[in-house]
Design a protein around this motif. Structure first.
Motif, PDB file in Angstrom:
ATOM      1  N   GLU A 197       4.467 -62.270 -33.971  1.00 56.29           N
ATOM      2  CA  GLU A 197       5.768 -62.359 -34.631  1.00 56.29           C
ATOM      3  C   GLU A 197       6.533 -63.593 -34.172  1.00 56.29           C
ATOM      4  O   GLU A 197       7.173 -64.284 -34.973  1.00 56.29           O
ATOM      5  CB  GLU A 197       6.575 -61.097 -34.324  1.00 56.29           C
ATOM      6  CG  GLU A 197       7.941 -61.046 -34.985  1.00 56.29           C
ATOM      7  CD  GLU A 197       8.713 -59.811 -34.574  1.00 56.29           C
ATOM      8  OE1 GLU A 197       9.911 -59.930 -34.267  1.00 56.29           O
ATOM      9  OE2 GLU A 197       8.110 -58.721 -34.540  1.00 56.29           O
ATOM     10  N   MET A 198       6.434 -63.894 -32.880  1.00 56.36           N
ATOM     11  CA  MET A 198       7.110 -65.079 -32.349  1.00 56.36           C
ATOM     12  C   MET A 198       6.527 -66.344 -32.953  1.00 56.36           C
ATOM     13  O   MET A 198       7.263 -67.290 -33.263  1.00 56.36           O
ATOM     14  CB  MET A 198       6.984 -65.114 -30.818  1.00 56.36           C
ATOM     15  CG  MET A 198       7.780 -64.040 -30.102  1.00 56.36           C
ATOM     16  SD  MET A 198       7.401 -63.982 -28.320  1.00 56.36           S
ATOM     17  CE  MET A 198       8.088 -65.556 -27.769  1.00 56.36           C
ATOM     18  N   GLU A 199       5.216 -66.396 -33.100  1.00 55.54           N
ATOM     19  CA  GLU A 199       4.591 -67.587 -33.692  1.00 55.54           C
ATOM     20  C   GLU A 199       5.107 -67.822 -35.108  1.00 55.54           C
ATOM     21  O   GLU A 199       5.367 -68.960 -35.505  1.00 55.54           O
ATOM     22  CB  GLU A 199       3.074 -67.426 -33.714  1.00 55.54           C
ATOM     23  CG  GLU A 199       2.411 -67.698 -32.376  1.00 55.54           C
ATOM     24  CD  GLU A 199       0.894 -67.751 -32.493  1.00 55.54           C
ATOM     25  OE1 GLU A 199       0.337 -67.000 -33.321  1.00 55.54           O
ATOM     26  OE2 GLU A 199       0.280 -68.544 -31.765  1.00 55.54           O
ATOM     27  N   LEU A 200       5.269 -66.741 -35.862  1.00 49.12           N
ATOM     28  CA  LEU A 200       5.759 -66.869 -37.234  1.00 49.12           C
ATOM     29  C   LEU A 200       7.218 -67.300 -37.261  1.00 49.12           C
ATOM     30  O   LEU A 200       7.620 -68.147 -38.070  1.00 49.12           O
ATOM     31  CB  LEU A 200       5.590 -65.544 -37.981  1.00 49.12           C
ATOM     32  CG  LEU A 200       4.145 -65.130 -38.282  1.00 49.12           C
ATOM     33  CD1 LEU A 200       4.118 -63.721 -38.875  1.00 49.12           C
ATOM     34  CD2 LEU A 200       3.490 -66.123 -39.240  1.00 49.12           C
ATOM     35  N   SER A 201       8.026 -66.720 -36.387  1.00 47.66           N
ATOM     36  CA  SER A 201       9.457 -67.010 -36.417  1.00 47.66           C
ATOM     37  C   SER A 201       9.788 -68.357 -35.778  1.00 47.66           C
ATOM     38  O   SER A 201      10.718 -69.034 -36.196  1.00 47.66           O
ATOM     39  CB  SER A 201      10.232 -65.899 -35.708  1.00 47.66           C
ATOM     40  OG  SER A 201       9.878 -65.826 -34.338  1.00 47.66           O
ATOM     41  N   ARG A 202       9.002 -68.754 -34.749  1.00 49.25           N
ATOM     42  CA  ARG A 202       9.293 -70.008 -34.056  1.00 49.25           C
ATOM     43  C   ARG A 202       8.727 -71.212 -34.796  1.00 49.25           C
ATOM     44  O   ARG A 202       9.302 -72.303 -34.722  1.00 49.25           O
ATOM     45  CB  ARG A 202       8.710 -69.975 -32.633  1.00 49.25           C
ATOM     46  CG  ARG A 202       9.303 -68.942 -31.719  1.00 49.25           C
ATOM     47  CD  ARG A 202      10.707 -69.293 -31.281  1.00 49.25           C
ATOM     48  NE  ARG A 202      10.692 -70.344 -30.264  1.00 49.25           N
ATOM     49  CZ  ARG A 202      11.651 -71.246 -30.115  1.00 49.25           C
ATOM     50  NH1 ARG A 202      12.687 -71.252 -30.930  1.00 49.25           N
ATOM     51  NH2 ARG A 202      11.588 -72.145 -29.159  1.00 49.25           N
ATOM     52  N   GLY A 203       7.585 -71.014 -35.478  1.00 49.08           N
ATOM     53  CA  GLY A 203       6.980 -72.145 -36.168  1.00 49.08           C
ATOM     54  C   GLY A 203       6.644 -73.255 -35.191  1.00 49.08           C
ATOM     55  O   GLY A 203       6.152 -73.029 -34.095  1.00 49.08           O
ATOM     56  N   GLU A 204       6.950 -74.473 -35.591  1.00 50.59           N
ATOM     57  CA  GLU A 204       6.732 -75.635 -34.723  1.00 50.59           C
ATOM     58  C   GLU A 204       7.952 -75.819 -33.835  1.00 50.59           C
ATOM     59  O   GLU A 204       8.807 -76.671 -34.072  1.00 50.59           O
ATOM     60  CB  GLU A 204       6.468 -76.888 -35.562  1.00 50.59           C
ATOM     61  CG  GLU A 204       5.167 -76.861 -36.340  1.00 50.59           C
ATOM     62  CD  GLU A 204       3.964 -76.829 -35.409  1.00 50.59           C
ATOM     63  OE1 GLU A 204       4.017 -77.494 -34.360  1.00 50.59           O
ATOM     64  OE2 GLU A 204       2.978 -76.149 -35.748  1.00 50.59           O
ATOM     65  N   ARG A 284      18.048 -68.020 -28.695  1.00 50.73           N
ATOM     66  CA  ARG A 284      18.421 -66.750 -28.065  1.00 50.73           C
ATOM     67  C   ARG A 284      17.332 -65.690 -28.212  1.00 50.73           C
ATOM     68  O   ARG A 284      16.935 -65.042 -27.237  1.00 50.73           O
ATOM     69  CB  ARG A 284      19.738 -66.238 -28.651  1.00 50.73           C
ATOM     70  CG  ARG A 284      20.232 -64.952 -27.973  1.00 50.73           C
ATOM     71  CD  ARG A 284      21.474 -64.398 -28.670  1.00 50.73           C
ATOM     72  NE  ARG A 284      22.619 -65.304 -28.551  1.00 50.73           N
ATOM     73  CZ  ARG A 284      23.480 -65.276 -27.531  1.00 50.73           C
ATOM     74  NH1 ARG A 284      23.311 -64.402 -26.555  1.00 50.73           N
ATOM     75  NH2 ARG A 284      24.493 -66.115 -27.507  1.00 50.73           N
ATOM     76  N   ARG A 285      16.875 -65.475 -29.431  1.00 50.91           N
ATOM     77  CA  ARG A 285      15.869 -64.435 -29.642  1.00 50.91           C
ATOM     78  C   ARG A 285      14.586 -64.731 -28.870  1.00 50.91           C
ATOM     79  O   ARG A 285      13.987 -63.834 -28.269  1.00 50.91           O
ATOM     80  CB  ARG A 285      15.562 -64.304 -31.131  1.00 50.91           C
ATOM     81  CG  ARG A 285      14.490 -63.269 -31.444  1.00 50.91           C
ATOM     82  CD  ARG A 285      14.225 -63.182 -32.932  1.00 50.91           C
ATOM     83  NE  ARG A 285      13.073 -62.337 -33.215  1.00 50.91           N
ATOM     84  CZ  ARG A 285      12.558 -62.150 -34.427  1.00 50.91           C
ATOM     85  NH1 ARG A 285      13.112 -62.747 -35.483  1.00 50.91           N
ATOM     86  NH2 ARG A 285      11.508 -61.369 -34.596  1.00 50.91           N
TER      87      ARG A 285
END
Length: 330
Positions: A197-204, A284-285
């Protein structure tokens, strides 16, 4: 000049780090240190940390040729002189980042030298009234590190590396504590889901030079100044990882020392608010997500350190609570 202190007769034998015995012998060490420090008398050499076959940290109390007394640290590594850590710390110091000064290298001992600064680690002050201020100041020090343009010399550290570490270490807990195996497997699976989920939300995500082991013991309070310690893992990575690591260690300290994971909540809040104020609300997240992954890693850390073994199951329960709460929100 005074006479050197007698060698420590309790020097541990370490065939994987043969230079250690010489580094702990005041006379032999003084001879090896001459190229970096000139003529000195080592009044005392003391082993502070030792990982057999890998590395050691030695404290030297020296008397210089001009009559000054100084306290130094020598960092030894079995694989030979760690030039990367030496060069990075030297460059950071030259850029004005508050780190201890480096004093030279001793290739024949596989060792480099830095000054030992007096002071107290921030850890000691967290339970007191000054805790929130110390945490906010730690966030400022961390931002200074992230803002430096010193190029890391080690391979980048990614979110996938964090997950790899969990996959390698959590099974060690399961094997030693088979009654916890199902619970450990469950938090590992949930951590993998969080990372995806972090990979999707953080992207590059933007990367900077990061400490990679940033927590309150790595920040030294000396009067009104703060200093950053142990840059041996400095590499390129997500700055939120450093902040999350710090946050999780504060939570774990509260649980272990005060019996309540929320006991240092004001310290955590002060750190996070100052960090996102300086680095951006968008982090923050990620800070809180990295904190959760670090707490999961603490399941293994508590199992590995004898005096922390009684807390393994409590930390495991806290991880379950956080990861299950996340799953229920989805």
């Amino acid at each position: 000049m005074s006479e050197p202190h007698c060698p420590d007769r309790n020097v541990p034998e370490d065939p994987g780090l043969p230079a250690l015995s010489r580094a702990l012998d005041p006379k032999s060490a003084a001879e090896a240190l001459q190229d970096s420090l000139g003529s000195v008398v080592i009044e005392k050499a003391r082993l502070l940390r030792h990982r057999p076959g890998r590395r050691a940290l030695v404290e030297y109390r020296v008397l210089t040729g001009s009559g000054d007394r100084r306290v130094l640290l020598g960092k030894l590594r079995a694989k030979g002189l760690d030039t990367k850590s030496y060069r990075v710390q030297k460059a950071l110091r030259e850029q004005g980042v508050a780190v201890p000064g480096v004093l030279g290298t001793v290739p024949e001992l596989g060792m480099w030298l830095q000054e030992r600064l007096p002071g107290k680690p921030v850890t000691a002050g967290l339970p007191g009234p000054d805790g929130p201020r110390l945490c906010a100041a730690s966030a400022e020090l961390l931002r200074a590190l992230h803002d430096s343009d010193v190029e890391p010399l080690r391979a980048p550290h990614t979110l996938r590396d964090e997950v790899r570490i969990l996959r390698e270490r959590l099974p060690l807990v399961s094997r030693a504590r088979p009654e916890l195996e199902r619970r450990v497997q469950r938090i590992l699976h949930a951590s993998e889901g969080l990372a995806r989920e972090m990979e999707l939300s953080r992207g590059e995500a933007r990367t900077t030079g990061i400490h990679r082991d940033f927590y309150p013991d790595q920040v030294l309070q000396r009067g009104g100044r703060m200093f950053l310690l142990d840059l041996d893992l400095f590499c390129r990575g997500d700055p939120a990882l450093d902040a999350g690591n710090f946050l999780a260690h504060v939570t774990e300290q509260a649980l272990r020392d005060l019996g309540d994971p929320k006991a240092l909540a004001l310290c955590e809040e002060a750190f996070v608010e100052r960090f996102v104020e300086l680095s951006g609300e968008s982090l923050r997240r990620a800070v809180h997500d990295y904190a959760t992954l670090t707490l999961v890693r603490h399941v293994h850390i508590s199992h590995r350190i004898p005096e922390r073994k009684p807390f393994t199951e409590v930390i495991l329960s806290l991880c379950e609570e956080r990861l299950l709460a996340r799953e229920n929100r989805q």
